[in-house]
Write an enzyme that holds these catalytic residues in place. Sequence first.
Site, mmCIF file in Angstrom:
data_model
loop_
_atom_site.group_PDB
_atom_site.id
_atom_site.type_symbol
_atom_site.label_atom_id
_atom_site.label_comp_id
_atom_site.label_asym_id
_atom_site.label_seq_id
_atom_site.Cartn_x
_atom_site.Cartn_y
_atom_site.Cartn_z
ATOM 1 N N SER A 169 -23.681 -11.100 41.920
ATOM 2 C CA SER A 169 -23.903 -10.268 43.145
ATOM 3 C C SER A 169 -25.483 -10.057 43.291
ATOM 4 O O SER A 169 -26.100 -9.745 44.382
ATOM 5 C CB SER A 169 -23.008 -9.180 43.293
ATOM 6 O OG SER A 169 -23.621 -8.277 42.145
ATOM 7 N N HIS B 13 -17.213 -11.585 44.856
ATOM 8 C CA HIS B 13 -18.042 -12.141 45.990
ATOM 9 C C HIS B 13 -17.775 -13.588 46.501
ATOM 10 O O HIS B 13 -18.771 -14.280 46.610
ATOM 11 C CB HIS B 13 -19.549 -11.983 45.327
ATOM 12 C CG HIS B 13 -19.935 -10.447 45.269
ATOM 13 N ND1 HIS B 13 -20.317 -9.817 46.240
ATOM 14 C CD2 HIS B 13 -19.797 -9.861 44.096
ATOM 15 C CE1 HIS B 13 -20.391 -8.499 45.717
ATOM 16 N NE2 HIS B 13 -20.221 -8.324 44.354
ATOM 17 N N LYS C 288 -13.732 -6.067 49.513
ATOM 18 C CA LYS C 288 -15.269 -6.705 50.174
ATOM 19 C C LYS C 288 -14.631 -7.390 51.263
ATOM 20 O O LYS C 288 -14.420 -6.790 52.466
ATOM 21 C CB LYS C 288 -15.855 -7.525 48.761
ATOM 22 C CG LYS C 288 -16.208 -6.475 47.821
ATOM 23 C CD LYS C 288 -17.054 -6.947 46.980
ATOM 24 C CE LYS C 288 -17.303 -6.477 45.513
ATOM 25 N NZ LYS C 288 -17.987 -5.151 45.472
HETATM 26 N N1 PLP Z 1 -16.552 -7.499 39.932
HETATM 27 C C1 PLP Z 1 -17.662 -7.865 40.713
HETATM 28 C C2 PLP Z 1 -18.119 -8.963 40.529
HETATM 29 C C3 PLP Z 1 -17.802 -6.624 41.773
HETATM 30 O O1 PLP Z 1 -19.198 -6.986 42.528
HETATM 31 C C4 PLP Z 1 -17.428 -5.533 42.090
HETATM 32 C C5 PLP Z 1 -17.715 -4.701 42.844
HETATM 33 O O2 PLP Z 1 -18.811 -4.082 42.916
HETATM 34 C C6 PLP Z 1 -16.197 -5.128 41.183
HETATM 35 C C7 PLP Z 1 -15.990 -6.345 40.037
HETATM 36 C C8 PLP Z 1 -15.363 -4.068 41.355
HETATM 37 O O3 PLP Z 1 -14.500 -4.234 42.220
HETATM 38 P P1 PLP Z 1 -13.893 -2.852 43.052
HETATM 39 O O4 PLP Z 1 -14.789 -2.314 44.038
HETATM 40 O O5 PLP Z 1 -12.789 -3.452 43.738
HETATM 41 O O6 PLP Z 1 -13.454 -2.053 41.929
#
Ligand code: PLP
Length: 408
Positions: free
Chosen positions: A195, A223, A254
Amino acid sequence: GAGRPRAASGAAVAQLRRRLESELEDIRGAGTWKSERVISSRQGPHLRLAGGGAGILNFCANNYLGLSSHPEVIRAAVEALEKFGAGLSSVRFICGTQSIHKDLEEKIARFHQREDAILYASCFDANAGIFEALLTPEDAVLSDELNHASIIDGIRLCKANKYRYKHMDMQDLETKLQDAQKHRLRLVATDGAFSMDGDIAPLREICQLAQKYDALVFIDECHATGFLGPNGRGTDELLGVMDKVTIINSTLGKALGGAAGGYTTGPKPLIDLLRQRSRPYLFSNSLPPAVVGCASKALDLLMESNAIAQSMAAKTQRFRSKMTAAGFTISGKDHPICPVMLGDARLAAVMAEDMLNRGIYVIGFSYPVVPKGKARIRVQISAVHSDEDIDRCVEAFTEVGRKHGALP
Ligand code: PLP
């Protein structure tokens, strides 16, 4: 009655306050204080900010497909709320499983073409729960050094042997896989798309190495789910390795409606084991029906047609090529995360501020979120941005970049 907060007193509390104030001061002093901008409208390409601007063009949400405020998604949430109530007041295995939870799990597995799926309150929880449940001190996990914080935390909680390979460095991964041959089971863990850089893991090469060294592959698709690949199935579809990736964790927070929730999908016995052993699943409340309704509708929309996923790709291409033509360096490739690389932390901060003065909301990132000297403004494209929105953003970047010396 209501009113003034009750302040606890005593020497220990006074000491705690002093320590916390000093820690907060350090964060301010380091220039890494994060403040929260308050939005007074729905999430979308155009926002209203509390106490001020309306019609702000938004380029910093993970609302890749624009489903966060999609009328059908909202309607599905309202219907689920009416029919199934506000929430379950229970964990899944006591009395927190409704038909909609089972339906959504089945739908997620079908979407990813996997055997089964398990829901969590977030993908953070899915990542926190999987490694400890799956791996023992006899096993090994090999993790990309730039993996998301929740993967890092999940790995910390497990007792497997831990290897950290250099970011997307296949040579380093191979060396570590060779070293890890002495363990019973090897799991390679990587973000599908990263990200901060908008770069995509070389899954073909990772899967080849996994095959060579008898390892399993885990990807975090937060993502990627919903929009990468011809049908939006994710990085594994984009790179043609859907049958080689063993486990997928992803988010409902997302692209898939943006409400909340996460999941693991993969082999049935793994999902069965997670229902027995995964602590964030066992010891946390069920997903609220309205949230389940949103995600379920988002998946229906994506399984009906790949038009939404495809429209985002064209918008991404438009932004990336126009910005590159204007003289900017955009990190990553073909991903709606478009980091405008600036280098200097102050430059990123003042440019982001000046973009907002022009009605365009983008965020600057600098150390320690990204490495020193690699400050950037991250732009995120959504399917619901119009071509005009994107062109306005590029024009504003060009003006602001010239003003602050980022462009000649
Ligand atoms: N994994 C990645 C790569 C993320 O970007 C995010 C969110 O920022 C998460 C996990 C966590 O997801 P959640 O918002 O569903 O806890």
